[in-house]
Design an enzyme around this catalytic site. Structure first.
Site, PDB file in Angstrom:
ATOM      1  N   ILE A 168      12.324  -1.831  -2.745  1.00 33.54           N
ATOM      2  CA  ILE A 168      13.236  -2.728  -2.038  1.00 33.54           C
ATOM      3  C   ILE A 168      12.506  -3.576  -0.996  1.00 33.54           C
ATOM      4  O   ILE A 168      13.010  -4.618  -0.579  1.00 33.54           O
ATOM      5  CB  ILE A 168      14.388  -1.936  -1.374  1.00 33.54           C
ATOM      6  CG1 ILE A 168      13.845  -0.946  -0.338  1.00 33.54           C
ATOM      7  CG2 ILE A 168      15.198  -1.210  -2.417  1.00 33.54           C
ATOM      8  CD1 ILE A 168      14.933  -0.199   0.422  1.00 33.54           C
ATOM      9  N   GLU A 169      11.337  -3.132  -0.560  1.00 31.56           N
ATOM     10  CA  GLU A 169      10.587  -3.888   0.432  1.00 31.56           C
ATOM     11  C   GLU A 169       9.883  -5.093  -0.187  1.00 31.56           C
ATOM     12  O   GLU A 169       9.942  -6.201   0.340  1.00 31.56           O
ATOM     13  CB  GLU A 169       9.549  -2.981   1.118  1.00 31.56           C
ATOM     14  CG  GLU A 169      10.136  -1.969   2.092  1.00 31.56           C
ATOM     15  CD  GLU A 169      10.542  -2.628   3.401  1.00 31.56           C
ATOM     16  OE1 GLU A 169      10.343  -3.842   3.555  1.00 31.56           O
ATOM     17  OE2 GLU A 169      11.070  -1.911   4.269  1.00 31.56           O
TER      18      GLU A 169
END
Length: 608
Positions: free
Chosen positions: A150-151
């Site tokens: 998700i980063e």
């Protein structure tokens, strides 16, 4: 009395109603993780990743094979209860509750983000073992390995709009706080090994602070300050708070962070149930590391070890300019395919020597110097950028020897030294300037520039220069060719070169005069001819040989400088009027000298 009883009864009813209203509110706060909804969902930058760029990366093209089934097979309908059960079945330490916010992120991945998921699954084959190793070292939950999903969408070169970079999206200040180097040449936020180690350490520190993984994950995204502020605004016992209890007091970006982490865990484990085909490896990519303590460029490694430079970049994204700035004080780890590590160790000297002058760092500079890449290459100097004052190979050696004797000096008697004027090859040492070299050999700076076709006074370490000197030079230097005979006298003064050059010019003009005298009528109608450059010739000697000027040669051949190469062909124009007048003058002088010699010969004969 009755009135008082009625008022008292109403007060009791009001209090009981307030208590009844407050109880559900507290329950809602506790159960918020299951029932919360939010229509103002903000999707992170990782959703905007260019999946085409990911699939076209060197790693994806050379180590993996794509499967397009996710394009043709749709996302099957899945109920909330099924997703809730699947999340509960995952073997995780961190709670992964289900709610409608989590559902929205899952749907985003499984519908519009299907190509992205397929790419991340392929990249995960390489990156996930690295993440797991770092998390194991800190003894924290392995499900945290999906935070980079998700980063950064597993792109080590990802940089956010706020300046966060790398797989784990460290901000520059946080990176330096955890001893990660961030400079123009090296950005360890992009190093999969170093950044994973430091991210695991940071997550461990955050968990020690809050004692709750949901709060630790939120603080990783927005920082402890924002989480602490939200906890204070939520009220109650800070030790009993979690992400869901402070949800409404967090920024919109951070509110979606934990739900998206839960969604990433679901997607990376249940992609098959949603008809997503991962990008699969066609062959294993096994890597190893080696410590580099010297400055080296990717081009040098690539050329000597025959490794594509793109592969080096994929494996070592931390080196931003393709340069490893290693030194004895600072060692950097280079990641290579396992079979190439031993090859690097055995070929390290060849790697460092490959185009060393091209990649050497400039440590000294003088006003007017050109950068090293603007100077002639060393191999060009060796192959035939010829000396501007070098004598014509057809020149009479007796004339050259006589001219050298005009400035005779004491001769060295040492057998190991040669005192004659000779040409030597000098290799420029570190920190050495052209002035130092001129002083060492007793010549002028302008002479060195002329002999080596240099436009400026700049020289670089390792560059080879040709120098003609009359000073004693050790035999071990093995000069290329002696420009005079061995019985010529020596002199350290640079006037010897001037005398030799004048004599050479006179001899050359004398030969040209003889040729012109015998073919005077032909010369007048002369047409441009072609001249094949011999080893040792320069524009100056060729111009003298054909009775033209150097400028005319340059113009006829569109040359900007004096650099020529042996074996090439030059167009020689018809002799200029200046050359003709010079030649006529030389003819008269030569004729006068000959008649004088004849008269003196007759007188001596009569005396006898």
């Amino acid at each position: 009395m009755k009135r008082r009883l009625i008022i008292f009864s109403l007060l009791l009813a009001g209090l009981s109603g307030a208590a009844a209203w407050a109880a559900p509110k507290n329950n809602n706060v506790l159960d918020l993780k299951e029932s919360i909804t939010d229509d103002a969902i903000i999707y992170p930058e990782s959703f905007e990743t260019d999946t085409k760029k990911l699939l076209e990366s060197w790693y994806m093209k050379n180590y993996t094979d794509t499967d397009d089934r996710y394009r043709t097979s749709g996302n099957p309908s899945t109920s909330d209860e099924v997703i809730r059960k699947r999340l509960a079945d995952l073997p995780t330490v961190i709670d992964l509750p289900f709610n409608q916010i989590v559902r929205k992120y899952i749907d985003r991945y499984m519908e519009r983000g299907r190509p992205l998921v397929a790419s991340m699954l392929g990249l995960g084959i390489y990156y996930m073992p690295i993440f797991e190793q770092a998390l194991e070292a800190e003894q924290i939950p392995l499900e945290l390995k999906y935070l980079p999903v998700i980063e950064s969408a597993l792109d080590p070169n990802a940089v956010s709009r706020t300046g966060a970079g790398g797989l784990w999206q460290f901000m520059p200040a946080s990176a330096k706080g955890y001893d990660l180097e961030v400079s123009s040449l090296v950005d360890e936020r992009r190093d999969p090994y170093r950044s994973s180690q430091k991210a695991a350490k940071m997550l461990h520190d955050l968990y020690d602070t809050y004692g709750d993984w949901s709060l630790a994950i939120a603080a990783y995204n927005c920082g402890p300050g924002a989480v602490n502020k939200a906890i204070r605004r939520a009220g109650g016992d800070p030790k009993k708070q979690d992400f869901w209890s402070i949800y409404e007091y967090l920024s919109p970006e951070t509110r979606g962070y934990v739900p998206m982490f839960i969604a990433a865990n679901y997607v990376m484990n249940y992609y098959k149930e949603h008809n997503i085909s991962p990008v699969l490896p066609t062959r294993p990519l096994v890597t190893d590391t080696i410590g580099i303590s010297t400055r080296v460029h990717f081009d040098q490694i690539s050329k000597v070890l025959d490794i594509p430079k793109e592969e080096l970049r994929i494996l070592n994204p931390q080196f931003r300019a393709d340069i490893i700035p290693g030194s004895p004080e600072r060692q950097y780890m280079l990641i290579l395919p396992a079979q190439q590590v031993q090859a690097y160790i055995m070929s390290e000297a060849d790697i460092l020597a490959y185009d060393a002058s091209k990649y050497a760092r400039r440590t000294d500079a003088e006003p007017g110097d050109l950068p090293s890449d603007a100077l002639p290459a060393v191999d060009e100097l060796e192959e035939g950028l010829l000396l501007a004052s070098h004598a014509d190979p057809d020149e009479d050696d007796d004339v050259a020897a006589a001219s050298a004797g005009n400035a005779a000096g004491p001769r060295q008697e040492n057998a190991s030294l040669q005192a004659a004027t000779r040409t030597v090859t000098h290799t420029v040492a570190a920190g050495e300037t052209i002035n130092d070299i001129a002083e060492r050999y007793g010549v002028r700076v302008s002479d060195i520039r002329s002999w080596n076709s240099l436009r400026r006074n700049a020289v670089r370490k390792g560059q080879k220069l040709r120098v003609e000197t009359t000073m004693a030079v050790a035999d071990t230097q093995q000069p290329a060719k002696s420009s005079t005979r061995s019985n010529a006298a020596t002199s350290a003064a640079s006037t010897t070169k001037a005398a030799s050059s004048a004599s050479t010019t006179a001899a050359s003009r004398s030969k040209t005069t003889s040729a012109k005298t015998s073919t005077k009528k032909t010369t007048k109608a002369a047409k441009p001819v072609e001249h094949t450059i011999k080893n040792g010739e320069s524009l100056t000697t060729i111009a003298k040989k054909h009775g033209v000027t150097v400028e005319e040669l340059r113009k006829a051949n569109n040359l900007k400088g004096d650099a020529i190469r042996a074996g090439a062909t030059l167009k020689v124009p018809a002799k200029s009027s200046s050359a003709k007048s010079s030649t006529k003058s030389s003819t008269k002088k030569s004729t006068s000298k000959k008649s004088t010699a004849k008269k003196s010969k007759k007188k001596s004969t009569k005396r006898r």
